[in-house]
Scaffold this motif. Structure first.
Motif, mmCIF file in Angstrom:
data_model
loop_
_atom_site.group_PDB
_atom_site.id
_atom_site.type_symbol
_atom_site.label_atom_id
_atom_site.label_comp_id
_atom_site.label_asym_id
_atom_site.label_seq_id
_atom_site.Cartn_x
_atom_site.Cartn_y
_atom_site.Cartn_z
ATOM 1 N N GLN A 40 0.817 -1.204 0.000
ATOM 2 C CA GLN A 40 0.000 0.000 0.000
ATOM 3 C C GLN A 40 0.856 1.261 0.000
ATOM 4 O O GLN A 40 1.384 1.677 1.031
ATOM 5 C CB GLN A 40 -0.928 0.000 1.225
ATOM 6 C CG GLN A 40 -1.997 1.060 1.184
ATOM 7 C CD GLN A 40 -2.959 0.858 0.023
ATOM 8 O OE1 GLN A 40 -3.324 -0.264 -0.311
ATOM 9 N NE2 GLN A 40 -3.369 1.950 -0.597
ATOM 10 N N LYS A 45 -7.969 4.440 3.815
ATOM 11 C CA LYS A 45 -8.675 4.536 5.085
ATOM 12 C C LYS A 45 -8.721 3.172 5.759
ATOM 13 O O LYS A 45 -8.733 2.130 5.105
ATOM 14 C CB LYS A 45 -10.092 5.075 4.866
ATOM 15 C CG LYS A 45 -10.134 6.518 4.395
ATOM 16 C CD LYS A 45 -11.565 7.006 4.274
ATOM 17 C CE LYS A 45 -11.611 8.470 3.840
ATOM 18 N NZ LYS A 45 -13.008 8.971 3.727
ATOM 19 N N LEU A 46 -8.785 3.206 7.084
ATOM 20 C CA LEU A 46 -8.824 1.979 7.866
ATOM 21 C C LEU A 46 -10.021 1.118 7.461
ATOM 22 O O LEU A 46 -9.903 -0.111 7.339
ATOM 23 C CB LEU A 46 -8.898 2.318 9.354
ATOM 24 C CG LEU A 46 -9.093 1.143 10.325
ATOM 25 C CD1 LEU A 46 -7.960 0.141 10.200
ATOM 26 C CD2 LEU A 46 -9.210 1.648 11.757
ATOM 27 N N LYS A 47 -11.182 1.731 7.239
ATOM 28 C CA LYS A 47 -12.380 0.971 6.886
ATOM 29 C C LYS A 47 -12.199 0.195 5.585
ATOM 30 O O LYS A 47 -12.718 -0.915 5.437
ATOM 31 C CB LYS A 47 -13.585 1.908 6.782
ATOM 32 C CG LYS A 47 -14.067 2.449 8.120
ATOM 33 C CD LYS A 47 -15.322 3.285 7.957
ATOM 34 C CE LYS A 47 -15.826 3.778 9.300
ATOM 35 N NZ LYS A 47 -17.057 4.613 9.160
ATOM 36 N N ILE A 49 -9.306 -1.008 4.409
ATOM 37 C CA ILE A 49 -8.445 -2.151 4.716
ATOM 38 C C ILE A 49 -9.252 -3.259 5.388
ATOM 39 O O ILE A 49 -9.143 -4.438 5.037
ATOM 40 C CB ILE A 49 -7.275 -1.723 5.616
ATOM 41 C CG1 ILE A 49 -6.336 -0.788 4.857
ATOM 42 C CG2 ILE A 49 -6.498 -2.937 6.124
ATOM 43 C CD1 ILE A 49 -5.183 -0.265 5.677
ATOM 44 N N GLN A 50 -10.070 -2.875 6.352
ATOM 45 C CA GLN A 50 -10.889 -3.855 7.057
ATOM 46 C C GLN A 50 -11.865 -4.545 6.111
ATOM 47 O O GLN A 50 -12.075 -5.764 6.192
ATOM 48 C CB GLN A 50 -11.640 -3.176 8.204
ATOM 49 C CG GLN A 50 -10.734 -2.681 9.322
ATOM 50 C CD GLN A 50 -11.479 -1.864 10.368
ATOM 51 O OE1 GLN A 50 -12.510 -1.238 10.075
ATOM 52 N NE2 GLN A 50 -10.960 -1.844 11.584
ATOM 53 N N HIS A 71 3.333 6.080 4.485
ATOM 54 C CA HIS A 71 2.708 5.734 5.770
ATOM 55 C C HIS A 71 3.715 5.726 6.913
ATOM 56 O O HIS A 71 3.374 5.360 8.043
ATOM 57 C CB HIS A 71 2.043 4.355 5.661
ATOM 58 C CG HIS A 71 0.924 4.305 4.669
ATOM 59 N ND1 HIS A 71 -0.346 4.780 4.944
ATOM 60 C CD2 HIS A 71 0.892 3.866 3.388
ATOM 61 C CE1 HIS A 71 -1.111 4.604 3.885
ATOM 62 N NE2 HIS A 71 -0.387 4.054 2.928
ATOM 63 N N GLN A 79 -1.252 6.025 13.298
ATOM 64 C CA GLN A 79 -2.283 5.655 12.337
ATOM 65 C C GLN A 79 -1.862 4.440 11.516
ATOM 66 O O GLN A 79 -2.702 3.607 11.152
ATOM 67 C CB GLN A 79 -2.579 6.827 11.397
ATOM 68 C CG GLN A 79 -3.281 8.013 12.031
ATOM 69 C CD GLN A 79 -2.323 8.943 12.753
ATOM 70 O OE1 GLN A 79 -1.105 8.719 12.762
ATOM 71 N NE2 GLN A 79 -2.870 9.991 13.355
ATOM 72 N N THR A 80 -0.561 4.316 11.237
ATOM 73 C CA THR A 80 -0.069 3.176 10.461
ATOM 74 C C THR A 80 -0.278 1.877 11.215
ATOM 75 O O THR A 80 -0.677 0.862 10.635
ATOM 76 C CB THR A 80 1.419 3.360 10.122
ATOM 77 O OG1 THR A 80 1.570 4.568 9.364
ATOM 78 C CG2 THR A 80 1.942 2.201 9.298
ATOM 79 N N GLN A 82 -2.574 1.387 13.510
ATOM 80 C CA GLN A 82 -4.018 1.166 13.513
ATOM 81 C C GLN A 82 -4.468 0.484 12.227
ATOM 82 O O GLN A 82 -5.339 -0.389 12.240
ATOM 83 C CB GLN A 82 -4.761 2.492 13.686
ATOM 84 C CG GLN A 82 -4.782 3.016 15.105
ATOM 85 C CD GLN A 82 -5.788 4.132 15.270
ATOM 86 O OE1 GLN A 82 -5.924 5.013 14.428
ATOM 87 N NE2 GLN A 82 -6.533 4.097 16.356
ATOM 88 N N LYS A 83 -3.895 0.875 11.111
ATOM 89 C CA LYS A 83 -4.318 0.346 9.813
ATOM 90 C C LYS A 83 -3.696 -1.013 9.494
ATOM 91 O O LYS A 83 -4.384 -1.924 9.031
ATOM 92 C CB LYS A 83 -3.960 1.344 8.702
ATOM 93 C CG LYS A 83 -4.727 2.642 8.748
ATOM 94 C CD LYS A 83 -4.243 3.593 7.673
ATOM 95 C CE LYS A 83 -5.009 4.900 7.709
ATOM 96 N NZ LYS A 83 -4.529 5.863 6.683
#
Length: 269
Positions: A40, A45-47, A49-50, A71, A79-80, A82-83
């Protein structure tokens, strides 16, 4: 793809999955197991990735995300994690990161923790498919008095931090001074809280202020602080359990009127 080819590992690029109409960067096969690898580089956004990770899992496929150089900028590691972060008992929180134009192989950032002032600390090593090599250890934490001075500097220094100002207002409202917050909030020195975005030290101060007012501690209160701090409160009997409920014992926490008093008391001890 070149990296896996050099390690004699079967790999396909731009692997399309018609069931979910998604294209993975790489399909890697090792010992009859199939993995998907996403490198990546662009913001995400985290969402997202999820969502993609969950879609892969529905097909029985495990995915690994590699964070590109964008990142890994200053101040972006929280944040990295978290993701892209994963957790294991052996490595703690860890991520794979790679600046492929400058580095020959991905790097593993492991044992990732947050200092109480929010800085992300970690150990780092170069990754290869046959093992790990060249481990680097990050600098140690500053002395605890530095953290105490940081609170004062963030309130009265040249660059005032609004997060500290808001905490000071909460403290004043409840008859306290954040610059005289208990030494308790400085320990443990590291935590693994990558859920709450706030500064761990300020989250701890807020918890103590509000817990003293309410006495009874709720599950919601607990989720606002790091697990390491919560465990310490239980071990020191600052929070006790009674009939399945938790209660805060304010007499076991000492506040100070000022930073100078706080430092002086520490010296006397």
């Amino acid at each position: 793809m070149d990296f896996f080819n050099q390690s004699q590992i079967s790999v396909q690029t731009e692997f399309y999955l018609p069931e979910i109409k998604q294209r993975a960067d790489l399909r890697v096969e090792i010992d009859d197991h199939i993995y998907l690898v996403e490198y990546q580089c662009s913001p995400i956004k985290l969402k997202e990735i999820q969502k993609r990770t969950k879609a892969y899992l529905k097909l029985g496929l495990i995915s690994y995300w590699i964070a590109g150089p964008k990142h890994l900028g200053k101040g972006s590691l929280f944040q990295t994690v978290q993701k892209f972060g994963r957790f294991s008992k052996k490595e703690g929180w860890w991520i794979l990161a790679w600046d492929a134009l400058k580095q020959e192989a991905p790097h593993v950032f492991f044992n990732m923790q947050r200092a109480v002032l929010g800085k992300v600390l970690y150990q780092e090593r170069i990754f290869n498919c046959k093992g790990h090599q060249n481990e680097f250890i990050r600098p140690k934490l500053p002395i605890v008095e530095y953290e105490a001075y940081k609170i004062e500097h963030s309130l009265l220094g040249n660059q005032i931090d609004q997060r500290y100002v808001e905490m000071q207002q909460l403290c004043y409202t409840n008859g306290k001074n954040s610059m005289g917050c208990p030494w308790t909030v400085h320990f443990p020195r590291l935590c693994t809280d990558f859920r709450n975005r706030g500064i761990p030290l300020l989250n701890r101060v807020r918890f103590l202020v509000l817990a003293e007012q309410k006495v009874k501690v709720s599950i919601t209160d607990i989720t606002q602080i790091d697990i390491e701090f919560w465990q310490m409160l239980l071990e020191k009997n600052i929070v006790i359990s009674n009939d399945g409920e938790w209660y805060f014992i304010s007499q076991k926490v000492q506040w100070y009127n000022s930073l100078s008093e706080k430092l002086q008391k520490k010296k006397s001890k």
